[in-house]
Design a protein around this motif. Structure first.
Motif, mmCIF file in Angstrom:
data_model
loop_
_atom_site.group_PDB
_atom_site.id
_atom_site.type_symbol
_atom_site.label_atom_id
_atom_site.label_comp_id
_atom_site.label_asym_id
_atom_site.label_seq_id
_atom_site.Cartn_x
_atom_site.Cartn_y
_atom_site.Cartn_z
ATOM 1 N N TRP A 21 -3.605 -11.527 129.108
ATOM 2 C CA TRP A 21 -2.489 -12.375 129.517
ATOM 3 C C TRP A 21 -1.849 -13.104 128.340
ATOM 4 C CZ3 TRP A 21 -2.205 -10.299 133.907
ATOM 5 C CH2 TRP A 21 -3.313 -10.118 134.716
ATOM 6 N N ALA A 22 -2.409 -12.925 127.150
ATOM 7 C CA ALA A 22 -1.939 -13.721 126.014
ATOM 8 C C ALA A 22 -0.483 -13.448 125.669
ATOM 9 C CB ALA A 22 -2.815 -13.454 124.794
ATOM 10 N N SER A 23 -0.014 -12.254 125.973
ATOM 11 C CA SER A 23 1.355 -11.888 125.599
ATOM 12 C C SER A 23 2.368 -12.176 126.697
ATOM 13 C CB SER A 23 1.410 -10.395 125.251
ATOM 14 O OG SER A 23 1.042 -9.616 126.391
ATOM 15 N N CYS A 24 1.961 -12.846 127.777
ATOM 16 C CA CYS A 24 2.899 -13.083 128.868
ATOM 17 C C CYS A 24 3.969 -14.087 128.447
ATOM 18 C CB CYS A 24 2.164 -13.573 130.121
ATOM 19 S SG CYS A 24 1.677 -15.294 130.077
ATOM 20 N N PRO A 25 5.185 -13.967 128.985
ATOM 21 C CA PRO A 25 6.270 -14.883 128.622
ATOM 22 C C PRO A 25 5.922 -16.337 128.915
ATOM 23 C CG PRO A 25 7.109 -13.007 129.862
ATOM 24 C CD PRO A 25 5.627 -12.929 129.939
#
Length: 534
Positions: free
Chosen positions: A147-151
């Motif tokens: 989830w680290a790259s979620c907006p």
């Protein structure tokens, strides 16, 4: 050390060679440190208790156990993790260790994390509650959450995590429901992000953001987590919320289901403050609750038990401070309360009066309820004098008459006559005398009191009662009558001459009562002096 490690690893290398497509791996090609790293890695594989073919091209041979059918998203995540694990295995057994990882232990650590993610998939995510432990290894080799790259727009401003149940606050900002609820329950009444004062605490589901998050997850082959079965500070779980919604839905069903749901909601809102708070989270909850009453074309069509349960549920809701404004300002609430006050069973009428009392704790609600015409049916019920309803009715009238406009309405609707009749009959004297004293600031009320024999009634009550507050209220009303109506001076003077009633209060009453009694005596004495002078 070298010989024992070699024997331990030889067989494992044969297995790994099959996995990574290189059956020519030889023990002699590996140094001691790398052999030890492989042995540790294999131990980690065993500790995770996952047995599978690491080669993603041979997915038909996977035989680790997963209970039930895997979703497409989970299968895609599993394939991706397997590819990453294959790369790490190659880095361990081949000559691909970098200068930063001379012994291969860093690769083993990341392989262990990947194995753990696979184990979580197998066991249904037991190792994580708030966020998935599915891990990705980026190009630099560091471990990060999937989830680290979620907006940033998908993250809750409070938790900084991916939102599972996005809701909109009155300021227009979106938060994850459990975190903003915790913020509000702590007594905060400003928006955490904008610092604006909240006009209300209703939380509206942000379906648009929820759908966007769901699509984002789908595009990356992972399943949208959805709301957790968490328990808040009041012990409320998602199962409770589901029950709440299902009960409200039944309000549009058959009458038998309506009655059953109404009884349940009455009980839940009585026992559990958290269920009262639930009604404040949606603008639609209260209208849904009252659907059966709104749909009935006449009072005769409303089942008495159903009406009582729904009105009592409203009473329970109004006890919750954060609900008072919402309940009163819901358009159909006050009219339905007034209908119940006029035509319901005595239990329903009493609970309707109690609801108006609790709602009128807010000044804005006092005006709203008064304008709706609540005082007339309350006074009518007061005149009927049913013991079950008297205290609730008196409390509601008292609260409403704190405002000047409602005092005028109460006087116009016959409050003075109704109050004096009950006081003369010594019915709920404490409560009704307090209302009479409040109305005495209205000149029309004072005139009516004089005409209806209030002076003799109050003077006799002063002599009878041992309650200091009742004596104080009596003398306060008499003081106002004395100020406005000179025709009552003789009656007061005769009482003082015969019994010294006013002098006793001037000596032994409360501080306020003493002031009022002395004020009456001074006025009466000045009148006598003026008469003698003339």
């Amino acid at each position: 050390m070298f010989n024992s490690t070699t024997r331990l690893v030889t067989y494992c290398l044969w297995l790994m060679g099959n996995v990574i497509g290189n059956s020519s791996i030889q023990v002699s090609n590996l140094d001691v440190n790398k052999l030890v790293a492989i042995a540790i890695f294999l131990e980690l594989v065993a500790s995770c208790n996952i047995y599978y073919n690491l080669n993603p091209e041979t997915s038909h041979s996977i035989h680790y156990s997963v209970i039930g059918d895997q979703s497409v998203a989970v299968a895609r995540a599993t394939t991706e993790l397997k590819k990453e694990l294959q790369r790490l295995v190659k880095a361990i057994v081949e000559d691909s260790c970098s200068e930063e990882e001379p012994n291969g232990f860093g690769f083993i650590e990341r392989a262990n994390q990947t194995l753990q993610a696979l184990k979580d998939l197998k066991e249904g995510g037991k190792h994580s509650q708030r966020s998935s432990s599915i891990k990705r290894i980026n190009d630099n080799g560091s471990s990060t959450s999937i989830w680290a790259s979620c907006p940033q727009e998908f993250r809750c401003p409070l938790s900084k995590e991916l939102m599972r149940d996005p809701v909109i606050l009155s300021t227009g900002q979106t938060y994850d429901r459990p975190f903003i609820q915790k913020w509000l329950k702590a007594g905060n009444r400003i928006c955490p992000k904008t610092q604006q004062v909240l006009t209300h605490t209703i939380l509206t589901p942000n379906n648009l953001v929820r759908d966007m998050i769901s699509q984002w997850c789908k595009n990356r082959g992972v399943q949208f987590p959805g709301p957790l079965q968490y328990a808040d500070e009041d012990g409320l779980t998602e199962a409770d919320r589901d029950l709440f919604l299902s009960l409200l839905k039944k309000m549009s069903s058959t009458q038998s289901e309506q009655k059953e749901a109404a009884r349940t909601l009455r009980s839940l809102t009585k026992r559990m403050p958290s269920f009262r708070a639930l009604f404040g989270e949606s603008l639609e909850a209260i209208p849904q609750l009252l659907t059966p009453l709104c749909q009935s074309k006449s009072q005769n069509e409303i089942h008495p038990d159903l009406q009582e349960d729904l009105i009592t549920t409203l009473l329970n809701l109004s006890i919750h401070d954060n609900n008072k404004k919402l309940v009163a300002e819901t358009p159909m609430v006050v009219p339905l309360l007034l209908d119940a006050l006029r035509f319901g069973t005595i239990e329903t009428r009493s609970n309707s009066a109690a609801t108006l009392f609790t709602l009128s704790a807010l000044d804005s609600n006092k005006s709203l309820i008064g304008k709706a015409g609540a005082l007339k049916p309350l006074i009518d019920l007061l005149e009927e004098g049913h013991p079950l309803a008297m205290k609730d009715v008196a409390s509601a009238i008292f609260n409403l008459c704190i405002t000047h406009e409602n005092k005028a309405r109460a006087v116009r609707d016959g409050a003075v006559r109704a109050l004096l009749n009950k006081i003369k009959n010594r019915v709920h004297v404490d409560e009704l005398l307090a209302i009479l004293a409040m109305l005495s600031s209205n000149q029309k009320a004072v005139e009516e009191m004089g005409d209806l024999g209030a002076v003799s009634c109050l003077l006799s009550l002063i002599k009878e009662t041992n309650c200091a507050r009742n004596k104080e209220n009596c003398i306060a009303v008499l003081y106002t009558i004395c100020y406005y109506d000179r025709t009552k001076w003789k009656e007061m003077r005769d009482e003082e001459s015969s019994y010294g009633t006013l002098s006793q209060i001037a000596q032994n009453g409360t501080s306020r009562a003493k002031r009022k009694a002395n004020g009456i005596l001074d006025r009466l004495n000045r009148a006598i002096n003026l008469t003698h002078t003339a």
